[in-house]
Enzyme design. Structure first.
Site, short mmCIF file in Angstrom:
data_model
loop_
_atom_site.label_atom_id
_atom_site.label_comp_id
_atom_site.label_asym_id
_atom_site.label_seq_id
_atom_site.Cartn_x
_atom_site.Cartn_y
_atom_site.Cartn_z
N SER A 191 -36.53 -35.29 10.51
CA SER A 191 -36.21 -36.32 11.46
C SER A 191 -37.36 -37.26 11.79
O SER A 191 -37.12 -38.30 12.43
CB SER A 191 -35.73 -35.66 12.77
N LYS A 218 -43.99 -40.16 17.05
CA LYS A 218 -42.54 -40.01 17.00
C LYS A 218 -41.98 -40.25 18.40
O LYS A 218 -42.62 -39.87 19.40
CB LYS A 218 -42.21 -38.60 16.52
N SER A 251 -38.98 -31.21 9.87
CA SER A 251 -38.95 -32.64 10.19
C SER A 251 -40.25 -33.40 10.02
O SER A 251 -40.24 -34.64 10.10
CB SER A 251 -38.45 -32.85 11.61
N1 GLN Z 1 -33.16 -31.09 9.52
C1 GLN Z 1 -33.34 -30.02 10.45
C2 GLN Z 1 -32.34 -30.16 11.58
O1 GLN Z 1 -31.60 -31.07 11.57
C3 GLN Z 1 -34.76 -30.00 10.96
C4 GLN Z 1 -35.02 -31.01 11.98
C5 GLN Z 1 -36.36 -30.88 12.63
O2 GLN Z 1 -37.26 -30.22 12.12
N2 GLN Z 1 -36.47 -31.45 13.81
O3 GLN Z 1 -32.27 -29.36 12.45
#
Ligand code: GLN
Length: 502
Positions: A161, A86, A185
């Site tokens: 994400s 990532k 994410s």
């Molecule tokens: N969708 C969640 C957020 O926007 C989790 C994102 C993540 O785990 N980085 O915070």
């Protein structure tokens, strides 16, 4: 896998098969990497899964391994396995943007510990995975590099994400990828793309060199198509890191746990279904997938019962407060002075330049989080918002702990729906946030969770179920995931629209 067909070699086979073939000399690491890069080009054109591909760096690493093998040197445990990271995991000299225009110029002077350890184990980084800016999102649409498309249906999101890493694994570019999981994410994009997504217990993997989002929640996770591959990566990554004081010493027994599940049995394992998360609010297809997972667990000998987590539905509001508060603090460093692209005229003064840089280079969602988080922490509001959220967090964690006194594992959906349409939730942040209702519990409580594929919906989109385990009992998750692994569905996403379902 054979030398004649390395094209099938990169992603369409598992990491452990690649390791064996490279060690036996049936295939060269260079051929595996070339095949992965060729597939990456196709997948990039269709999905935008990568912020950057690293052909020269990857080929050089492969050639070094092939030369070492030719010289008779013993190969490390993941020799020749291509992987994707990532874009918020620092790689020395490689653009690590975290999906943000404010980090467009950032080439870290060091490697994240997880990158250094995976490369030391012989795995080969072929590219950086696209993602929601700074990890803030559930669809990988909020990236400065443009949105990521789902490899099963290009009108749908990949999830987020860690959308790019999930696509890379699902579409057969690589057998494994590293992501990060602050509220889901790794698990949620894994669910939307039909692969495994594993977030270990907080403190299991080092976050040195991980671009911070919410520091009390962030954890590195692994995406793969099989539980054994997840285990092999974990065994290469665990171990205390002097550069991350939150790390604990965890033994490398993850591959062994996955192998234990190879017998397909879970006799005597107690699994709790959480009624607060399994009822209304889920798509009928998700509810059916959950029921089928229960049947398969029972068939394997597990004892499935209902276990309540009364505050489960409150977790998502609490998560967004805490995550935004921590983000507002972590992102304060991007001011165009030492860190972040500088915008504006220095003659205007420092404050004007900081305002211009942050205004020009942070995207809409990041600005929304910084505003929410700053408000929740501001004098006069901190007790009512941030303080309350911390209390709810403690309550949720206590309830999970009580649940784990009754059962060995909890079972929930990973997400209430299959992958939604691109654009569908961009103007409705609340709808986007509510999709994290099932995943954010694990981050709030610091426990491990895994998303496992659980069939398809009527449109052919992947469905998934999530298992949670008590802190530091993550081996249970890999064993159960190995048992649940289905051998009977297409494993590699074709990339592109599924006819008639856009
Ligand atoms: N969708 C969640 C957020 O926007 C989790 C994102 C993540 O785990 N980085 O915070």
């Amino acid at each position: 896998m054979s030398a004649e067909d390395p094209g099938a070699a990169s992603g369409t086979v598992s990491a452990h098969e690649i390791v064996q073939a490279v060690a036996a000399g049936t295939v060269r690491a260079r051929d595996v990497v070339d095949a992965a890069l060729a597939r990456a080009d196709q997948v990039q054109a269709a999905t935008n899964a990568f912020t950057e591909l690293l052909p020269e760096r990857a080929r050089a690493a492969a050639d070094r391994l092939d030369a070492a093998r030719a010289a008779g040197t013993a190969l490390p445990p993941l020799a020749g396995v291509p992987f994707v990271a990532k874009a918020n995991l620092c790689v020395e000299g490689v653009a690590t943007t975290a999906g943000s225009a404010i980090l467009a110029d950032f080439r870290p002077p060091y490697d994240a510990t997880v990158i250094a350890r995976l490369e030391a184990a012989g795995a080969i980084l072929i590219g950086m995975g696209n993602m929601d800016e700074f990890g803030m999102g559930s669809s990988s649409e909020s990236s400065a590099h443009g949105p990521v498309r789902n490899p099963w249906n290009d009108a749908r999101v990949a999830g987020g994400s860690s959308g790019g890493p999930a696509v890379a694994v699902a579409a057969g570019v690589v057998p494994l990828a590293l992501g990060t999981d602050t509220g889901g994410s790794v698990r949620q994009p894994a669910a939307f793309c039909g692969v495994l997504g594993f977030k270990p217990t907080y403190g299991t993997l080092s976050r040195h060199g991980v671009i911070a989002y919410g520091s009390s929640l962030d954890q590195v996770g692994v995406l793969a198509r099989g539980a054994l591959d997840v285990g092999l990566v974990m065994d290469a990554l665990v171990g205390k890191d002097a550069n991350d004081a939150t790390t604990v010493e965890v033994p490398p027994t993850f591959a062994a746990a996955a192998r234990e599940g190879g017998d397909g049995r879970l006799a005597g394992v107690r699994v709790g279904v959480v009624p607060e998360l399994s009822g209304a609010g889920n798509d009928p297809a998700v509810a059916r997938a959950l029921d089928e997972t229960v049947q398969r667990l029972r068939h394997a000998g597990a004892e499935v019962s209902e276990v309540h987590v009364p505050s489960a539905q409150a977790a998502v509001a609490c998560y967004y407060l805490i995550a935004s508060a921590e983000a507002s603090s972590n992102l304060a460093r991007y001011d165009g002075m030492i860190t972040g692209v500088r915008v504006g005229d220095d003659a205007e003064g420092q404050e004007a330049v900081m305002t211009a840089s942050r205004g020009a280079r942070f995207g809409t969602e990041v600005r929304r989080r910084v505003l929410m988080g700053t408000f929740a922490l501001s004098a006069g509001h901190v007790d009512a918002w941030y303080g309350r959220a911390l209390q709810v967090r403690r309550k949720v964690a206590n309830e999970l702990q009580a649940a784990f006194e009754q059962v060995d594992l909890l079972l929930t959906p990973t997400v209430p729906t299959a992958a939604f349409r691109l654009g569908e939730r961009l103007d409705d942040p609340l709808a986007m946030y509510l999709g994290d209702v099932d995943t954010c519990l694990a981050n709030l409580a610091g426990v491990g969770g895994i998303s496992v594929p659980a069939g398809r919906d009527q449109d052919g989109l992947p469905l998934a179920a999530q298992l949670l385990a008590p802190a530091l009992q993550d081996g249970r998750l890999l064993r159960a995931a190995a048992v649940l692994a289905r051998g009977d569905e297409p494993r590699i996403a074709p990339v592109g629209a599924i006819e008639g379902t856009a």
